[in-house]
Motif scaffolding. Structure first.
Motif: not given
Length: 110
Positions: A7-9, A43
């Motif tokens: 994930p990018e975040r 996440t």
């Protein structure tokens, strides 16, 4: 079959007093970092379980992190099958996209 992209975040739940005490430092270091050597992250899918398990009934600071700027290691240190994101350095403030004070209820909702 390929592994899904990371994930990018990512998210980190911070103690309000620790977060506030470290302003305006260039990086955030949780208290447990000295003992464990890494920052626990979650996440989006893991965040509700983390909130419920460790922080139910508390007011916290939710840090939204740009995972693309951090050296993230996915591992499970307690056994089981779920991998958790860990960062083995303090979190640079430049990697923190959003800071939100939240109240987590007894069921872990916020």
């Amino acid at each position: 079959m390929q592994n899904p992209s990371p994930p990018e975040r990512l998210f980190h739940l911070a103690e309000i007093t620790v977060w506030d005490a470290q302003q305006p430092a260039v990086a955030y270091t949780p208290l447990a970092f000295a003992e464990e050597g890494f920052v626990h992250c979650s996440t989006a899918e893991q965040l509700p379980g983390t909130a419920r398990r460790f922080y139910a009934g508390r007011e916290m600071v939710l840090l939204t992190l740009d995972a693309t700027t951090l050296p993230v290691v996915y591992e499970n240190l307690e056994g089981g099958t779920m991998l958790f994101p860990h960062v083995y350095e303090p979190l640079p403030k430049t990697s923190i996209l959003e800071v939100t004070r939240i109240q987590i209820d007894a069921e872990g909702h916020f």
